[in-house]
Design an enzyme around this catalytic site. Structure first.
Site, PDB file in Angstrom:
ATOM      1  CD  GLU A 157      -2.580   1.378   2.533  1.00  0.00           C
ATOM      2  OE1 GLU A 157      -3.351   2.342   2.638  1.00  0.00           O
ATOM      3  OE2 GLU A 157      -2.293   0.616   3.475  1.00  0.00           O
ATOM      4  CG  LEU A 195      -6.352  -0.890   3.701  1.00  0.00           C
ATOM      5  CD1 LEU A 195      -4.929  -0.576   4.100  1.00  0.00           C
ATOM      6  CD2 LEU A 195      -7.292   0.193   4.192  1.00  0.00           C
ATOM      7  CD  GLU A 246      -2.834  -4.712   6.250  1.00  0.00           C
ATOM      8  OE1 GLU A 246      -2.604  -3.504   6.025  1.00  0.00           O
ATOM      9  OE2 GLU A 246      -3.983  -5.141   6.529  1.00  0.00           O
ATOM     10  CD  GLN A 260       0.788   2.538   5.022  1.00  0.00           C
ATOM     11  OE1 GLN A 260      -0.150   2.975   5.670  1.00  0.00           O
ATOM     12  NE2 GLN A 260       0.843   2.616   3.701  1.00  0.00           N
ATOM     13  CE1 TYR A 316      -2.477  -0.195  11.012  1.00  0.00           C
ATOM     14  CE2 TYR A 316      -1.590   0.453   8.890  1.00  0.00           C
ATOM     15  CZ  TYR A 316      -2.215   0.779  10.079  1.00  0.00           C
ATOM     16  OH  TYR A 316      -2.593   2.072  10.317  1.00  0.00           O
ATOM     17  CG  HIS A 361       0.565   4.789  13.321  1.00  0.00           C
ATOM     18  ND1 HIS A 361      -0.645   5.188  13.839  1.00  0.00           N
ATOM     19  CD2 HIS A 361       0.343   4.513  12.015  1.00  0.00           C
ATOM     20  CE1 HIS A 361      -1.560   5.153  12.880  1.00  0.00           C
ATOM     21  NE2 HIS A 361      -0.989   4.752  11.771  1.00  0.00           N
TER      22      HIS A 361
END
Length: 726
Positions: free
Chosen positions: A411, A440, A442, A464, A468, A513
């Site tokens: 992505e 999108l 995985e 990403q 994820y 993140h």
């Protein structure tokens, strides 16, 4: 429950009541009908033999194909060169495919698998699977359709390999067939794979995949709602839908031929819905009487596909009823003779023998491949001071220039160049056929990679964020890591998965993140986990992973520390201490080799990822206080660099592991265990992040390892074990 004896009795009674005639067998010519019947008989008798072998104490697998023998018609509608990823009730398909190709004794293959015999030709006694390289059948152990994303990837790869001028494992007009049960259509893996195939078709990309749902109406004991499969997939845009009674050999063959022809001609996906019945329960241990009433079982018996095929053959005048029974008994005798031989087959006898195919390591050949790559035309900025992100970008460009079969995808990796710029400019330089964005999903990204590697491409996929990956980790654990194990290396999926992760990211964080959960990767047998921290290591280790994939079929998780992507300084602002010279293209880092900074004799700091920068900064502060340290960057988290680790630990006698992952299930657990197992008698302590998700903003620093934590732990260790008492 209808047992083996019931099926046998019902078949004999049904055949005895047949009356020969002399009219055509419909779409099935006599030779094809006889081949189909032979495959069905072999499969049915193999199920009976498997249960007999279990009674003899040498049968370990009794999930049978009885009732699903209509899938032999599907096999005969395909070509023996069409890749097949099969459902576990595909005995008749396998027998029919073997008859098509010739030279393969399908019954022997299957019964050696039941006996876990080491001479079984695909898994070598490791599991009962359907697979043969000569038959283009890839071994699958999935019960929840986890092989469907790989099938989509294989289908995509056929046209892409041709476009790139790369040799593909499959013919240019091949159809990829994958089969699964009706319960599995509800799993997210199946839904995602079918969606990704339709997504590709919507964009006009060739996607020659045939999804085959063998619908017996049951998921072990849970009924599938009537007509659910048709309603769920019968009107899907971009997905041609075909349906037939899989218990009617003529209808199953005719519709299967139609579906295969559609996919082969149009290079677009199709869904073939075959209605089946299931005999003998889900498996040998399944007490079917607990959830089915006798009338349901009796109704299924009336749909048994074997009498249906016998009826077709006698109606066409190809066989008399007595000839049908004679053939039935002849095949049964042959199958049970093979079963008796399988009872005496040699099993696997050592752990080394069992594990041998998991992760072949040929470091000399990997090094040679890395050096060869460095000799090919490329224009990397050798010697230029680069950041981690720049090093990765340059290395990907170098590798793309050297490997025409390599593709980079995920992505946002295309036009945008990745969220952090690590693939910036690559699509413009190498084209959209080799560097491209995906949808999108995985699971779809990893499935695409697995199918591409299986077909002859060299995939470098990007997930990403580490968080994820957890949506799709079974594609690594249950699919990628098992393929060589269950095929004895006959099938491989060379793969590098680039994953941005770890903590310490500023300005944009939170636990999705800033994720430091690596436990799910560390326990996957054979998976290489690369964790570079410095720019030069990022380049050299990425080359190693790609070379290992090409040489040994290695599957690598390449963890990239987000917080270090664009870091330039180490100790003070403007010192450029985290930059490094971009290494020559032939330079690589052998798998399982660490890197040591300093020669201090007082304390060994062992770390990785962001921990390297933390440890180096803490070491300077400790050295200013007279404590001489050496810092070991593990670089590889699987396999751990045990020899290097032990050497550097013994050099000081005191080890502090600086672990940015969680204390429970984190990397330091493995490091400490490795030291103890290797006989290290010195002192070992560890400092790790809290057992917590990582919060947003400055609060993240409260649960992550800090330089202060390292310095405090070093003081405690040195106080407990003074330097003059090593």
């Amino acid at each position: 429950m209808s047992g083996v004896e019931d099926l046998d009795r019902h078949f004999r009674e049904a055949v005895a009541g047949l009356r020969p005639a002399a009219h055509a067998a419909g779409p099935l010519d006599t030779r094809t009908a006889l081949d189909l019947f032979e495959a069905q008989l072999e499969s049915r008798h193999t199920d009976a033999a498997a249960r007999w072998m279990q009674q003899q104490g040498r049968g370990y697998y009794t999930i049978g194909s009885s009732g699903h023998e209509g899938n032999a018609a599907l096999a005969l509608a395909l070509r023996p060169t069409d890749p097949a990823l099969l459902h576990y009730r595909s005995g008749a398909f396998y027998c029919a495919r073997a008859r098509q190709a010739g030279g393969v004794d399908a019954v022997r293959d299957m019964l050696l698998g039941v006996a876990a015999g080491a001479d079984e030709p695909i898994a070598g006694g490791r599991h009962k699977v359907y697979g043969r390289r000569e038959l283009a059948v890839m071994p699958q152990t999935s019960t929840i359709a986890s092989h469907l994303p790989r099938a989509v990837g294989a289908a995509w790869s056929i046209a892409r390999a041709k476009r790139l001028g790369v040799e593909c494992a499959w013919p240019g007009d091949a159809v990829v067939c994958c089969s699964f049960g009706d319960a599995s259509v509800n799993h997210s893996t199946a839904a995602g794979a079918i969606n990704s195939a339709c997504h590709a078709a919507y964009q006009g990309l060739p996607m020659p995949v045939l999804f085959v749902c063998e619908d017996n109406g049951l998921g072990i004991s849970v009924p599938t709602p009537h007509d659910w499969v048709r309603r769920a997939y019968g009107n899907r845009p971009g997905l041609a839908y075909f349906a037939a009674d899989g218990c009617d050999p003529a209808a199953a063959f005719a519709v299967a031929c139609e579906a295969v022809a559609h996919v082969r001609k149009n290079r677009q996906p199709a869904f073939l819905h075959l209605s089946m019945v299931r005999f003998l329960g889900h498996a040998g241990s399944d007490a079917e009487a607990a959830y089915r009433v006798p009338s349901e079982v009796a109704a299924d018996l009336e749909r048994d596909p074997l009498p249906a095929t016998a009826r077709l053959l006698t109606a066409a005048g190809a066989l008399t009823p007595q000839q049908v029974l004679d053939r039935y008994d002849e095949v049964g005798g042959r199958v049970f003779a093979v079963a008796k031989e399988a009872l005496d087959s040699a099993p696997l006898t050592t752990a080394t023998q069992i594990a041998a195919p998991i992760a072949p390591r040929r470091p000399d050949l990997v090094a040679a491949e890395a050096r060869r790559t460095g000799e090919l035309p490329a224009a990397p900025p050798v010697g230029e001071a680069v950041t981690v992100a720049q090093a990765i970008t340059h290395t990907l460009a170098d590798l793309l220039g050297s490997h025409p079969e390599m593709v980079v995808f995920g992505e946002d990796v295309g036009r945008k160049g990745g969220v952090y710029g690590a693939t910036r400019g690559l699509q413009r330089r190498f084209g959209t056929a080799r560097v491209f964005d995906t949808l999108l999903d995985e699971q779809a990204i990893l499935g695409l990679a697995l199918g591409a590697g299986l077909s002859g491409l060299l995939p470098v996929a990007e997930i990403q964020y580490l968080a994820y990956l957890h949506n799709a980790e079974d594609q690594l654990r249950g699919e990628a890591a098992t393929l060589q194990f269950f095929s004895q290396g006959q099938y491989r999926n060379p793969l590098v998965v680039r994953i941005a992760g770890y903590g310490y990211q500023r300005g944009f964080g939170g636990h999705f993140h800033n994720d430091n959960a690596l436990g799910v990767l560390r326990d996957v047998p054979g998976l290489v986990i690369a964790s570079p921290a410095r720019p030069d290591d990022a380049a050299a280790m990425l080359r190693t992973c790609v070379a290992a994939g090409k040489v040994d079929g290695t599957v690598s998780a390449f963890l990239e520390p987000i917080a270090l992507y664009h870091t330039r300084d180490l100790h003070t602002d403007g010192d450029s201490g985290w930059l490094a010279a971009y290494p020559p293209p032939a330079q690589h880092v052998p798998i399982g080799r660490a890197r040591t900074y300093g020669t201090g004799a007082d304390l060994t700091l062992v770390t990785f990822g962001n921990g390297l920068r933390i440890a180096l900064r803490a070491a300077r502060r400790l050295e200013r206080r007279g404590i001489a340290c050496r810092v070991v960057d593990l670089r590889w988290l699987a396999p751990l660099p045990v020899d290097d680790l032990l050497r550097e630990a013994r050099a000081t006698g005191r080890v502090l592991v600086v672990d940015e992952t969680r204390r429970t299930g984190g990397v330091s657990e493995g490091v400490v265990t490795a030291l103890i197992d290797a006989g290290f008698t010195g002192s070992v302590r560890r400092v790790a992040s809290r057992d917590s998700f990582i919060p947003l903003g400055q609060a993240a620093q409260l649960v992550l390892v800090s330089e202060t934590d390292v310095e405090r732990a070093a003081d405690e260790l040195l106080s407990a074990v003074p330097r003059d008492h090593r």
